[in-house]
Scaffold this active site. Sequence first.
Site, PDB file in Angstrom:
ATOM      1  N   GLU A 156      -7.122  -9.051 -22.865  1.00  9.64           N
ATOM      2  CA  GLU A 156      -6.820  -7.766 -22.221  1.00  9.64           C
ATOM      3  C   GLU A 156      -7.865  -6.728 -22.616  1.00  9.64           C
ATOM      4  O   GLU A 156      -8.236  -6.625 -23.790  1.00  9.64           O
ATOM      5  CB  GLU A 156      -5.422  -7.330 -22.649  1.00  9.64           C
ATOM      6  CG  GLU A 156      -4.625  -6.682 -21.553  1.00  9.64           C
ATOM      7  CD  GLU A 156      -4.361  -7.591 -20.351  1.00  9.64           C
ATOM      8  OE1 GLU A 156      -5.085  -7.432 -19.347  1.00  9.64           O
ATOM      9  OE2 GLU A 156      -3.449  -8.421 -20.395  1.00  9.64           O
ATOM     10  N   GLY A 194       2.620  -1.264 -10.005  1.00 15.00           N
ATOM     11  CA  GLY A 194       2.250  -0.716 -11.311  1.00 15.00           C
ATOM     12  C   GLY A 194       2.885  -1.433 -12.486  1.00 15.00           C
ATOM     13  O   GLY A 194       3.073  -0.848 -13.545  1.00 15.00           O
ATOM     14  N   SER A 216      -2.518  -3.619  -6.990  1.00 11.90           N
ATOM     15  CA  SER A 216      -3.647  -2.928  -6.342  1.00 11.90           C
ATOM     16  C   SER A 216      -4.702  -3.917  -5.853  1.00 11.90           C
ATOM     17  O   SER A 216      -5.160  -3.831  -4.709  1.00 11.90           O
ATOM     18  CB  SER A 216      -4.259  -1.889  -7.282  1.00 11.90           C
ATOM     19  OG  SER A 216      -4.817  -2.493  -8.417  1.00 11.90           O
ATOM     20  N   ASP A 227      -8.889  -8.768 -12.022  1.00 10.01           N
ATOM     21  CA  ASP A 227      -7.814  -8.804 -11.029  1.00 10.01           C
ATOM     22  C   ASP A 227      -8.307  -9.341  -9.690  1.00 10.01           C
ATOM     23  O   ASP A 227      -7.664 -10.172  -9.052  1.00 10.01           O
ATOM     24  CB  ASP A 227      -7.219  -7.396 -10.824  1.00 10.01           C
ATOM     25  CG  ASP A 227      -6.602  -6.850 -12.095  1.00 10.01           C
ATOM     26  OD1 ASP A 227      -6.514  -7.600 -13.088  1.00 10.01           O
ATOM     27  OD2 ASP A 227      -6.213  -5.666 -12.102  1.00 10.01           O
TER      28      ASP A 227
HETATM   29  P1  ADP Z   1      -1.054  -2.594 -10.711  1.00 11.62           P
HETATM   30  O1  ADP Z   1      -2.280  -3.017  -9.994  1.00 11.62           O
HETATM   31  O2  ADP Z   1      -0.998  -3.044 -12.118  1.00 11.62           O
HETATM   32  O3  ADP Z   1       0.209  -2.951  -9.986  1.00 11.62           O
HETATM   33  P2  ADP Z   1      -2.182   0.000 -10.248  1.00 11.62           P
HETATM   34  O4  ADP Z   1      -1.906   1.341 -10.834  1.00 11.62           O
HETATM   35  O5  ADP Z   1      -3.541  -0.567 -10.404  1.00 11.62           O
HETATM   36  O6  ADP Z   1      -1.079  -1.016 -10.803  1.00 11.62           O
HETATM   37  O7  ADP Z   1      -1.867   0.057  -8.702  1.00 11.62           O
HETATM   38  C1  ADP Z   1      -0.640   0.591  -8.261  1.00 11.62           C
HETATM   39  C2  ADP Z   1      -0.879   1.467  -7.050  1.00 11.62           C
HETATM   40  O8  ADP Z   1      -1.117   0.637  -5.904  1.00 11.62           O
HETATM   41  C3  ADP Z   1       0.340   2.296  -6.691  1.00 11.62           C
HETATM   42  O9  ADP Z   1       0.305   3.546  -7.341  1.00 11.62           O
HETATM   43  C4  ADP Z   1       0.196   2.457  -5.183  1.00 11.62           C
HETATM   44  O10 ADP Z   1      -0.672   3.511  -4.875  1.00 11.62           O
HETATM   45  C5  ADP Z   1      -0.491   1.163  -4.765  1.00 11.62           C
HETATM   46  N1  ADP Z   1       0.488   0.144  -4.269  1.00 11.62           N
HETATM   47  C6  ADP Z   1       0.711  -1.084  -4.781  1.00 11.62           C
HETATM   48  N2  ADP Z   1       1.634  -1.766  -4.053  1.00 11.62           N
HETATM   49  C7  ADP Z   1       2.004  -0.948  -3.049  1.00 11.62           C
HETATM   50  C8  ADP Z   1       2.934  -1.066  -1.957  1.00 11.62           C
HETATM   51  N3  ADP Z   1       3.672  -2.159  -1.775  1.00 11.62           N
HETATM   52  N4  ADP Z   1       3.042  -0.025  -1.110  1.00 11.62           N
HETATM   53  C9  ADP Z   1       2.317   1.100  -1.289  1.00 11.62           C
HETATM   54  N5  ADP Z   1       1.434   1.273  -2.283  1.00 11.62           N
HETATM   55  C10 ADP Z   1       1.272   0.276  -3.166  1.00 11.62           C
HETATM   56 MG    MG Z   2      -4.290  -2.458 -10.509  1.00 13.64          MG
END
Ligand code: ADP
Ligand code: MG
Length: 376
Positions: free
Chosen positions: A20, A109, A115, A159
């Site tokens: 990590e 998140g 993401s 990722d």
């Molecule tokens: P992770 O990638 O670990 O899940 P991140 O902070 O990198 O967390 O990404 C999360 C962001 O991606 C959220 O804040 C949102 O903007 C976007 N996101 C992820 N999945 C969705 C979804 N199903 N619908 C809308 N936005 C999403």
């Molecule tokens: Mg992410």
Amino acid sequence: MDNQASVVSFAPGRINLIGEHTDYNDGFVLPAAIDLGCSCRMRKNNKRLLNIWADDIDEFYSFDLKTKQRLETIPTWFKYFLGVFQEMSKQDEDLSGIDLNFSSTIPIGAGLSSSAAMTCSLAIGINELFSLGIPKKELMYIAQKAEHNCVGIQCGIMDQFASIYSKAAQVNLLNCNTMTFQPIPFELGAFEIVLVNSGVSHELASSEYNKRRKTCESVVEKAKVRNISIKSVSDLNLDTLNMLKPALTDIEYKRATHVIKENNRVLKAAAALQNSNILELGKLIYDSHSSLNEQYEVSCDELNFLVDATKELDYVLGSRMMGGGFGGCTLNIVAQEHQRLFRQKISSSFQKIFSTEPEIYDVKISEGAQILSESN
Ligand code: ADP
Ligand code: MG
């Protein structure tokens, strides 16, 4: 493909067994795609408009590609798509706009890379829709640049790599310096991976993430000044780090220590997995968590509680926070036969302290990004 044709693309989220905050330090990671992901259905609209429906949150946003809109006025989720589209427009300036619906089965998140699933799904989808013929490797970098340039997260490459390159039933030992990887069969015998979501949304993550990255860059700069010629913290070992110690702040020393030792743990974990030594793998995973908590300081109370609670359970071999930190999931290696008991114990002890039940997921190691269908 004509203008009415539509493409449905899918890209998965990922787990990372260990390693990590090492990817952006050109170190080692051990990720694999999971059976949760983001699907995008898209078609050309022959206008200079990006029309996107976020089906999960029931939101719509339209962006006029002819005008310059200020990034602050755009919803965060849209920036991931805009970022990919802008990167891909560099390959073909005349890309028409698209109408797109997307939805995802990845908790947002939670450290499972919701993401990258979005950006990778869009990148492979546009590549198909416009027959751009961009190779996989470049699509992976396009997805990363979208987060760098449009969202403002200086993320590493793990990722996007995992989402695009993974194969079912194997984890990948990725060297983020050379970008070469070695697939390793994912065989845990009588054990399996269970994820426990702390439910803490990692709001601190973006600013703290970029801060960690800067601290590591500062270590590299200080090494160069002292004629220790390195490209990244991963080029140091504990001896060279100690030579450099007088020039470093305490924080820089701690961060670099984590990176150097974590790289080592990844290599040991890959060997342990290959030798079916799941006990050893579990120990390395516990050590990784301690280091993320104490040296890299990216954990939080909820994650520490979840990890500590497993130490009383002899059917759990390892547990650690996964992803950027400050929230999200823990990854646990749990004996299959005690999975239900594990769920009960963890849920009830977490609820006693934090008054909420954590979500718990089984994951299956799965294929990377793919086009699901095309229609005319
Ligand atoms: P992770 O990638 O670990 O899940 P991140 O902070 O990198 O967390 O990404 C999360 C962001 O991606 C959220 O804040 C949102 O903007 C976007 N996101 C992820 N999945 C969705 C979804 N199903 N619908 C809308 N936005 C999403
Ligand atoms: Mg992410």
